[in-house]
Design a protein around this motif. Structure first.
Motif, PDB file in Angstrom:
ATOM      1  N   GLY A 249     -14.931  -8.379  -4.423  1.00 46.16           N
ATOM      2  CA  GLY A 249     -15.258  -8.579  -5.821  1.00 46.16           C
ATOM      3  C   GLY A 249     -14.505  -7.614  -6.710  1.00 46.16           C
TER       4      GLY A 249
ATOM      5  N   ALA B 171     -14.594  -3.638  -6.515  1.00 45.88           N
ATOM      6  CA  ALA B 171     -14.260  -2.925  -5.270  1.00 45.88           C
ATOM      7  C   ALA B 171     -13.231  -1.831  -5.507  1.00 45.88           C
ATOM      8  CB  ALA B 171     -13.749  -3.910  -4.217  1.00 45.88           C
ATOM      9  N   VAL B 172     -12.485  -1.929  -6.593  1.00 43.53           N
ATOM     10  CA  VAL B 172     -11.356  -1.012  -6.778  1.00 43.53           C
ATOM     11  C   VAL B 172     -11.818   0.433  -6.887  1.00 43.53           C
ATOM     12  CG1 VAL B 172     -11.320  -1.555  -9.250  1.00 43.53           C
ATOM     13  CG2 VAL B 172      -9.344  -0.508  -8.198  1.00 43.53           C
TER      14      VAL B 172
ATOM     15  N   PHE C 175      -3.038   3.692 -12.599  1.00 46.68           N
ATOM     16  CA  PHE C 175      -3.413   4.387 -11.357  1.00 46.68           C
ATOM     17  C   PHE C 175      -2.563   5.633 -11.150  1.00 46.68           C
ATOM     18  CE2 PHE C 175      -5.695   0.523 -10.632  1.00 46.68           C
ATOM     19  CZ  PHE C 175      -6.763   0.908  -9.856  1.00 46.68           C
TER      20      PHE C 175
ATOM     21  N   CYS D 297      -4.074 -10.134   0.063  1.00 50.07           N
ATOM     22  CA  CYS D 297      -4.154  -8.761  -0.442  1.00 50.07           C
ATOM     23  C   CYS D 297      -2.876  -8.040  -0.034  1.00 50.07           C
ATOM     24  CB  CYS D 297      -5.386  -8.056   0.137  1.00 50.07           C
ATOM     25  SG  CYS D 297      -5.716  -6.453  -0.629  1.00 50.07           S
TER      26      CYS D 297
ATOM     27  N   PRO E 227       0.052  -4.587  -1.129  1.00 50.03           N
ATOM     28  CA  PRO E 227       0.107  -3.316  -1.864  1.00 50.03           C
ATOM     29  C   PRO E 227       0.236  -3.588  -3.366  1.00 50.03           C
ATOM     30  CG  PRO E 227       1.488  -3.191   0.088  1.00 50.03           C
ATOM     31  CD  PRO E 227       1.054  -4.632  -0.050  1.00 50.03           C
ATOM     32  N   ARG E 228      -0.496  -2.818  -4.127  1.00 47.21           N
ATOM     33  CA  ARG E 228      -0.589  -3.058  -5.579  1.00 47.21           C
ATOM     34  C   ARG E 228       0.775  -3.146  -6.257  1.00 47.21           C
ATOM     35  NH1 ARG E 228      -4.232   0.970  -6.912  1.00 47.21           N
ATOM     36  NH2 ARG E 228      -2.473   2.384  -6.937  1.00 47.21           N
ATOM     37  N   SER E 229       1.696  -2.307  -5.821  1.00 51.32           N
ATOM     38  CA  SER E 229       2.992  -2.258  -6.511  1.00 51.32           C
ATOM     39  C   SER E 229       3.800  -3.538  -6.310  1.00 51.32           C
ATOM     40  CB  SER E 229       3.805  -1.064  -6.009  1.00 51.32           C
ATOM     41  OG  SER E 229       4.196  -1.274  -4.660  1.00 51.32           O
TER      42      SER E 229
ATOM     43  N   HIS F 243      -7.729  -9.230  -8.587  1.00 55.13           N
ATOM     44  CA  HIS F 243      -8.148  -7.839  -8.660  1.00 55.13           C
ATOM     45  C   HIS F 243      -6.885  -6.976  -8.610  1.00 55.13           C
ATOM     46  CE1 HIS F 243     -11.769  -9.969  -7.943  1.00 55.13           C
ATOM     47  NE2 HIS F 243     -11.570 -10.150  -6.663  1.00 55.13           N
TER      48      HIS F 243
ATOM     49  N   GLY G  92      -6.289  -3.986  -9.289  1.00 57.71           N
ATOM     50  CA  GLY G  92      -6.402  -2.617  -8.808  1.00 57.71           C
ATOM     51  C   GLY G  92      -6.229  -2.482  -7.317  1.00 57.71           C
ATOM     52  N   ASP G  93      -6.706  -3.467  -6.572  1.00 56.52           N
ATOM     53  CA  ASP G  93      -6.597  -3.345  -5.123  1.00 56.52           C
ATOM     54  C   ASP G  93      -5.658  -4.368  -4.489  1.00 56.52           C
ATOM     55  OD1 ASP G  93      -8.283  -5.589  -5.139  1.00 56.52           O
ATOM     56  OD2 ASP G  93     -10.076  -4.392  -4.790  1.00 56.52           O
TER      57      ASP G  93
ATOM     58  N   ASN H  35      -5.586  -7.629  -4.517  1.00 60.64           N
ATOM     59  CA  ASN H  35      -6.201  -8.865  -4.006  1.00 60.64           C
ATOM     60  C   ASN H  35      -5.995  -9.970  -5.049  1.00 60.64           C
ATOM     61  OD1 ASN H  35      -9.653  -9.742  -3.136  1.00 60.64           O
ATOM     62  ND2 ASN H  35      -7.748 -10.641  -2.426  1.00 60.64           N
TER      63      ASN H  35
ATOM     64  N   ASP I 152       3.957   7.352  -0.831  1.00 60.70           N
ATOM     65  CA  ASP I 152       4.147   6.183  -1.700  1.00 60.70           C
ATOM     66  C   ASP I 152       3.411   6.460  -3.010  1.00 60.70           C
ATOM     67  OD1 ASP I 152       4.001   3.763  -3.043  1.00 60.70           O
ATOM     68  OD2 ASP I 152       3.677   2.570  -1.225  1.00 60.70           O
TER      69      ASP I 152
ATOM     70  N   GLU J 288       3.671   4.916  -5.811  1.00 55.94           N
ATOM     71  CA  GLU J 288       3.223   3.699  -6.505  1.00 55.94           C
ATOM     72  C   GLU J 288       1.833   3.281  -6.027  1.00 55.94           C
ATOM     73  OE1 GLU J 288       4.669   1.762  -8.884  1.00 55.94           O
ATOM     74  OE2 GLU J 288       6.233   3.275  -9.081  1.00 55.94           O
ATOM     75  N   ASN J 289       1.657   3.274  -4.716  1.00 61.27           N
ATOM     76  CA  ASN J 289       0.392   2.792  -4.151  1.00 61.27           C
ATOM     77  C   ASN J 289      -0.548   3.923  -3.741  1.00 61.27           C
ATOM     78  OD1 ASN J 289       0.896  -0.173  -4.180  1.00 61.27           O
ATOM     79  ND2 ASN J 289       2.681   0.488  -2.995  1.00 61.27           N
ATOM     80  N   LEU J 290      -0.187   5.156  -4.112  1.00 62.60           N
ATOM     81  CA  LEU J 290      -1.024   6.327  -3.858  1.00 62.60           C
ATOM     82  C   LEU J 290      -1.442   6.403  -2.390  1.00 62.60           C
ATOM     83  CD1 LEU J 290      -3.253   6.306  -7.085  1.00 62.60           C
ATOM     84  CD2 LEU J 290      -1.107   7.510  -6.694  1.00 62.60           C
TER      85      LEU J 290
ATOM     86  N   ARG K 162      -6.057   3.545   5.466  1.00 64.18           N
ATOM     87  CA  ARG K 162      -5.601   2.173   5.195  1.00 64.18           C
ATOM     88  C   ARG K 162      -4.969   1.537   6.418  1.00 64.18           C
ATOM     89  NH1 ARG K 162      -2.662   2.522  -0.749  1.00 64.18           N
ATOM     90  NH2 ARG K 162      -4.397   3.560  -1.799  1.00 64.18           N
TER      91      ARG K 162
ATOM     92  N   ASN L 291      -0.733  -0.774   4.379  1.00 65.88           N
ATOM     93  CA  ASN L 291      -0.886   0.022   3.161  1.00 65.88           C
ATOM     94  C   ASN L 291      -1.696  -0.785   2.150  1.00 65.88           C
ATOM     95  OD1 ASN L 291      -0.733   1.980   1.268  1.00 65.88           O
ATOM     96  ND2 ASN L 291       1.483   1.843   0.941  1.00 65.88           N
ATOM     97  N   ILE L 292      -2.705  -1.471   2.619  1.00 68.63           N
ATOM     98  CA  ILE L 292      -3.523  -2.313   1.756  1.00 68.63           C
ATOM     99  C   ILE L 292      -4.903  -1.682   1.570  1.00 68.63           C
ATOM    100  CG2 ILE L 292      -2.418  -4.547   2.082  1.00 68.63           C
ATOM    101  CD1 ILE L 292      -4.364  -4.978   4.429  1.00 68.63           C
ATOM    102  N   MET L 293      -5.541  -2.047   0.464  1.00 67.26           N
ATOM    103  CA  MET L 293      -6.783  -1.382   0.097  1.00 67.26           C
ATOM    104  C   MET L 293      -8.024  -2.114   0.587  1.00 67.26           C
ATOM    105  SD  MET L 293      -5.776   0.095  -3.612  1.00 67.26           S
ATOM    106  CE  MET L 293      -7.382   0.851  -3.863  1.00 67.26           C
ATOM    107  N   LYS L 294      -7.892  -3.384   0.934  1.00 62.27           N
ATOM    108  CA  LYS L 294      -9.027  -4.053   1.540  1.00 62.27           C
ATOM    109  C   LYS L 294      -8.554  -5.235   2.365  1.00 62.27           C
ATOM    110  CE  LYS L 294     -10.487  -6.974  -2.365  1.00 62.27           C
ATOM    111  NZ  LYS L 294     -11.333  -7.124  -3.532  1.00 62.27           N
TER     112      LYS L 294
ATOM    113  N   ARG M 241      -4.990  11.049  -7.598  1.00 60.87           N
ATOM    114  CA  ARG M 241      -4.532  12.154  -8.434  1.00 60.87           C
ATOM    115  C   ARG M 241      -5.561  13.271  -8.293  1.00 60.87           C
ATOM    116  NH1 ARG M 241       0.617  11.904  -9.077  1.00 60.87           N
ATOM    117  NH2 ARG M 241       1.180   9.754  -9.456  1.00 60.87           N
TER     118      ARG M 241
END
Lengths: 473, 473
Positions: free
Chosen positions: A157, A160-161, A247, A349, A351-353, A378, A380-381, A383, B108, B110-112, B171, B188-191, B221
């Motif tokens: 959802g 989640a970020v 971020f 899902c 990587p965000r970048s 989403h 931020g994450d 997805n 990374d 960009e993706n922290l 991750r 390197n994914i968040m979920k 950060r």
């Protein structure tokens, strides 16, 4: 499997010995709602032999023991709000519905936790803890979803970020295993290094390793203040790139969603409500939370400062609570609005970048296949939700069927998944694999990883009665 | 096991074929540092056949394949800073030391995230990401610890209360399995809801399911500002009860530790530094973080307001950074200060609201057994560290041996664990089970839960070569 040896009536009678008559359905008309989940098309419909609605863990264990004895597959089901055909019955199998195990058992204000049965819905949970002044951060889309199913799919959802998926909020689970053993995993504790993390193994296992009957969840005090920003951009690329800037600056919003305006206009029509941004091609929806209004407004200023370099067309703060609620409703009803023309909803899902380059790739797919791919998600994450529309979709208007959609879509799906994998992604961020995505899982996570999953499944469910065929075949 | 059929020289020669000579130790003098971990007493010392220091994943896989062929147990080892004899060799087994796989592979921005090999130490990690302006919240005590070992034990530390244990920050993992397969779990994914959470299963598995060779970790950060409060109370009960008041008010500190002053005076002598609070019997150490000094000072005021009802003797804010550093050093050196007289260090985790009643129980144990039990810990998440002192310990002075300590201690341990379990706790919150606590695990989490762990171990490591005998026998 030995189920052919046993008649449906025999099974139903044996089950009645366990649960009594009240909790057993076996007439075709009663079974229909249990033949499918919310996946848009009707290709994943199977009629179960029967639907059983136990009210205690012991009844669940009794049913599992019986199914094991008879070799009848059993599929656990909550509200059926899933999107991957994870709770669709197996051929010749029964549905074990947790809907009657719907009690909020304990709210522990000292330790900030709640213990619920698997059939408690999200809205029921929110209501119960709100009275105690407590807050459960995860918010997967559908508030009719039940806790057991949310855990079995590791639902995510928009929130989640910052606070994590539902996995991060589970302190304890009761699970009925394939041999009828009832495990009490975790408890009301906040951390543990006491043996394997079986609890996390159960989360996201889609009913294939055990039946979740009860969960203890972490709660928080509600944020003292929340603010909602809508920030339109000329292009979706610019909107998505702006998220990375936030971020990198150390701003972690409560939620940050990207939405194309063509998608928004479709849901505007459905709800007869209007999105605050008129200009541009896409918006970011940014929700900020903090202990007080002052802190959150300071955060909002920080957002505005950081985004100045990203060419936002404007930065709109929803002043009144009602306006905030409208905006959130518009976001949350996107799925409903697009559903009539949706052939498949993707849930990758990455990587965000890499979101923006993936979206550019989606545009080339649209051109090549003549299939509209409205996209939001989403940010931020990483997805991303993309609808493969089996009808035309222009300026938010759902139109006529796309000729040959199914065949074209099969190729499109392959290309879309290949692109997600190339960018280091997974094919499901929060919806699960179920039947819908299982064909692609080995390529995604590796044959050797799926082999380990199979070995665990075999070890814990040697007769293969727990929702067989989901996740992998 | 077939190791008796193979001579030590044969094994060493076969291993040299894989890693070359540089990475193999087999002389007794060289092996000594690898015979034990940091567990205080010498009862868990085993000399390995050899110590191998591979430099690539392929070499790790080659060693595992060889050990599998020969039936030689293999124990992975990082820096050996563990406290549960988890990385102590098995009889007739080898040590696979990850110390040479010590590269920070990628940061990374960009993706922290950061990707490191298993042998990178915490201090190396902190240094590498600090240069990039990034921050890794978890801080298990010893900065010499290596990432592979921290993951294998699901290390926690004082900062776990707000940001979680190391599990929440992983991750992706590379893991070499018992059959030599190299799994690439997560990424390197968040979920992800793409199959079983094997990654979480590996976390805390203490080298019994696979060898962790690489990890991708989430970064943040750094907080813009941090403040350190020391708050003394007349009794430890009052200190611990005050923590519940903070959480109920929605204040989640970066860290919140409780410490008895007798413990502090011991470490004051070691470091020749002084704790700011002189009055009272115990202190809370509260660390607050936030985006800016103003926000954090506002939080500190909130803490003071909420605690007003809890009878704090004073509320001390460490004004200068050096003073903050002194306070943190005093906290972090407690283990070192008490170690000379420590027979065993406990690590239970119970619901937060039950800490004070458990500590009252500890006082009765002290009286009945004549064994000092200095206690401190992570008040926010219920993780309590109690030292069973095999010497007298009064006013922070380590004195003479306690006659008959070992026998008395065995009974004391049983009672202490029984009390933790009665209060819904686990026997290890962050140190792991290893050899030291395995006898108590079935009673703690249930025989049927341990049976499931054994079934998974058997499925993934059928020959039982990966650190056999740890966690369960």
């Amino acid at each position: 499997m030995g189920q052919k040896m046993v008649s449906k009536n025999d099974i139903v009678n044996r089950i009645r010995d366990i649960t009594g008559s009240a909790g057993v359905l076996f007439e075709d008309g009663d079974l229909e709602p249990y033949t499918h989940d919310e996946f848009a098309t009707d290709e994943y419909h199977v009629t179960p032999l029967a639907v059983i609605k136990p009210v205690t863990e012991r009844e669940v264990a009794g049913i599992i023991n019986l199914c094991s004895e008879l070799g009848v597959p059993v599929t656990a089901r909550g509200a059926g709000t899933g999107l991957s055909a994870g709770c669709v019955p197996c051929e010749g199998g029964i549905i074990l519905s947790l809907e009657k195990m719907n009690k909020v058992l304990e709210i522990d204000e000292e330790n900030l936790s709640v213990t619920v049965q698997a059939g408690v819905t999200l809205s029921q949970l929110y209501g119960a803890i709100r009275e105690a002044g407590l807050f459960f951060p995860p918010h997967p889309g559908d508030e009719g979803a039940m806790i057991g199913g949310l855990v079995a799919a590791n639902a995510g959802g928009a929130r989640a970020v910052k606070y994590g998926t539902i996995k991060q909020f589970i302190r304890g689970l009761h699970v009925v295993m394939a041999d009828g053993a009832i495990l009490n995993l975790g408890g009301n504790i906040m951390k543990s290094s006491s043996g394997y993390h079986l609890l996390d193994l159960m989360v996201g296992s889609e009913g294939t390793l055990g039946i979740i009957t009860q969960a203890t969840l972490s709660l928080q005090r509600p944020p003292g203040s929340m603010e909602t920003l809508v920030i339109p951009f000329a292009t979706i690329d610019k909107a998505v790139e702006a998220v990375n800037v936030l971020f990198k600056a150390g701003i972690i919003p409560f939620a940050v969603e990207f939405i194309e305006h063509s998608v928004i206009s479709c849901v505007e029509k459905l709800l007869n409500k209007s999105w605050p941004a008129k200009k541009g091609a896409a918006s970011l929806l940014v929700i900020l939370d903090g202990p007080g209004e002052e802190e959150v407004l300071a955060q909002a200023e920080g957002v505005a400062e950081e985004l100045a370099a990203c060419d936002p067309l404007e930065i709109l703060l929803a002043e009144q609570k009602e306006r905030q609620a409208d905006i959130l409703e518009l976001r949350s009803m996107i799925y409903e609005a697009l559903r009539p023309g949706t052939g498949e909803l993707f849930d990758i899902c990455i990587p965000r970048s890499r979101i923006s380059s993936h979206i550019r790739f989606l545009r080339t797919l649209e051109d090549r296949y003549g299939i509209s791919l409205p996209t939001y998600g989403h940010a931020g994450d990483g997805n991303i939700h993309t609808h493969s529309m089996n009808v035309t979709f222009e300026e938010g208007v759902v139109g006529d069927p796309v000729p040959g959609w199914r065949e074209k879509h099969e190729h499109l799906r392959k290309e879309l998944y290949a692109d997600a994998m190339k960018r280091g992604g997974v094919i499901s961020g929060e919806h699960g694999i179920g039947l819908v995505k299982r064909e692609y899982l080995p390529e995604n996570i590796g044959e050797n990883t799926v082999a380990v999953m199979r070995a665990i499944k075999k070890a814990l469910d040697p007769r293969g009665i727990l929702n067989p065929g989901k996740i992998f075949s």
